[in-house]
Scaffold this active site. Structure first.
Site, PDB file in Angstrom:
ATOM      1  CG  ASP A 245       1.540  -1.719  -7.444  1.00 17.20           C
ATOM      2  OD1 ASP A 245       1.545  -0.490  -7.642  1.00 17.20           O
ATOM      3  OD2 ASP A 245       0.871  -2.259  -6.546  1.00 17.20           O
TER       4      ASP A 245
ATOM      5  CE  LYS B 194       0.830  -0.336  -4.042  1.00 14.70           C
ATOM      6  NZ  LYS B 194      -0.336  -1.081  -4.548  1.00 14.70           N
TER       7      LYS B 194
END
Ligand code: HSE
Length: 395
Positions: free
Chosen positions: A195, A199
């Site tokens: 994750d 980003k």
């Protein structure tokens, strides 16, 4: 009045409806009059106050000429991709919290938006409610950004903070985080660093103007961090954080990994589910962005702020993105730094010598060393020749 549709009535989608309902008057006074006309979801929500707005067929929305903005909070890269593309092709702006889709198809969707004089905006895809994308695009537009370094995942920061403060083990804290709803039932994307990696790939793409793929970024999660690591970290005056970083000083280097963070770093104070990001740029120097990187209203607020931009600048593309041209990243082995190494006591002196250790902490059966500054390649070569190494963590 601009009519808005929300794709996906989950946590963030329901938050978007709530933010628009609550602050519609305020936003109207600031230049954008918005109203939610439809919510797309295949599920039923009996008794929900917005049930009259619920539709299951996306074409009802796409064929309604009143809709000018879609807030896409469905997640995933299949239906969300198809529906976002169709909306943009009709000149309907799309604002999203969907990092997976932005990372995978952002360049294509932004190009479609440009062709159709609308926008594809994605503030909420990185750092939840923290205005990182808009800051990079607007406030720092006269700056050359050379480094982004930060905590971009709330779940892992919550786990690491608990381990640090309560002395609890990884498995125990993960279980508690799942029970409290901070961690997903399948926590893989968070705890393995994927994750945070998506980003930082989005931020690196935005800064460079070229596509950085998350699969090109060397990524290590937090599953190997244990209570003994925190015991050494404390003795070194540090905490341990999952850091996502990209550096543009010579080409682009990027990495996601746990790091020891010294007490004088502002990131040391970023605790629990909060995110914190340091951006270094040539004129401003360091600037720090801190806040809720996840959560219903924080994330929804960023989606709605994007929708506000689309309404205010209807008929033109706002924001800036990147092209489909791939950015080749530097060899991660060339990145330089110091390394914290745990080694059994029988081999500690030799390890300290070969690593040019600046600090050695002796425990009962093992020692913790802090190496001299060296490249990853040099470090790993030395490590191969050492016996008794338990693990290492980057500084
Ligand atoms: N799972 C993510 C986090 C949610 O923990 O930060 C926000 O992207």
């Amino acid at each position: 009045m601009a009519e808005v549709a929300v794709f996906g009535y989950g946590t963030v989608g329901s938050g978007v409806v709530e933010v628009i309902d609550k602050n519609a008057e305020l936003m109207k006074s600031r230049g954008a009059d918005m109203h939610v006309k439809y919510v797309l979801d295949i599920r039923d929500f009996p008794g929900d106050p917005n049930s009259s707005k619920l539709v299951k067929d996306v074409d009802v929305i796409l064929n309604d000429p009143e809709i000018s903005v879609v807030c896409e909070t469905m997640g995933g890269a299949t239906f969300a991709y198809e529906y976002s593309k169709k909306a943009l092709e009709k000149g309907i702006s799309v604002c999203t919290s969907n990092k997976e889709l932005v990372e995978a198809k952002g360049a294509e969707l932004m190009a479609i938006a440009r062709e159709h004089s609308c926008s594809y905006l994605f503030e909420a895809s990185v750092g939840g409610g923290i205005p990182l994308i808009r800051t990079i695009n607007d406030a720092l537009t006269a700056e050359r950004i050379d480094r982004i370094y930060g905590i971009l995942n709330g779940t892992t920061n919550y786990i690491l903070t608990k381990m640090d403060e309560d002395g609890a083990g990884f498995d125990e804290v993960l279980k508690e985080a799942q029970e409290k709803g901070y961690a997903e039932k399948d926590p893989t994307a968070d705890i393995e660093g994927h994750d945070a990696c998506r980003k930082i790939a989005i931020l690196a793409s935005l800064v460079s103007g070229k596509k950085v793929s998350w699969t090109d970024i060397e990524t290590e999660g937090i599953t190997n961090i244990d209570t003994e690591d925190f015991s050494y970290a404390k003795e070194l005056g540090c905490s341990i954080k999952l850091i996502a970083m990209c550096d543009f000083n010579e080409g682009c280097s990027a990495r996601v990994s746990p790091r020891l963070i010294t007490a004088d770093s502002p990131l040391n104070c970023v605790k629990g589910v909060f995110n914190g990001v340091l951006i270094h740029s040539d004129m401003l120097d360091d600037s720090l962005y801190y806040g809720r990187g996840a959560g219903k209203l924080a994330t929804a607020s960023a989606v709605v702020a994007d929708a506000f931009e689309c309404v205010r600048f209807a008929g033109q593309e706002v924001g800036r993105g990147w092209t489909d041209e791939a950015l080749k990243l530097n060899d991660p082995g060339d990145m330089k730094g110091r390394f914290f190494v745990r080694v059994d006591n029988a081999n500690a002196d030799e390890a300290a010598d070969k690593l040019g250790a600046e600090k050695v902490i002796k425990h009962d059966k093992e020692s913790g060393l802090v190496s001299a500054v060296m490249s990853e390649t040099e470090f790993k070569k030395i490590l191969e020749g050492l016996a008794g190494v338990i693990k290492f963590i980057r500084f």
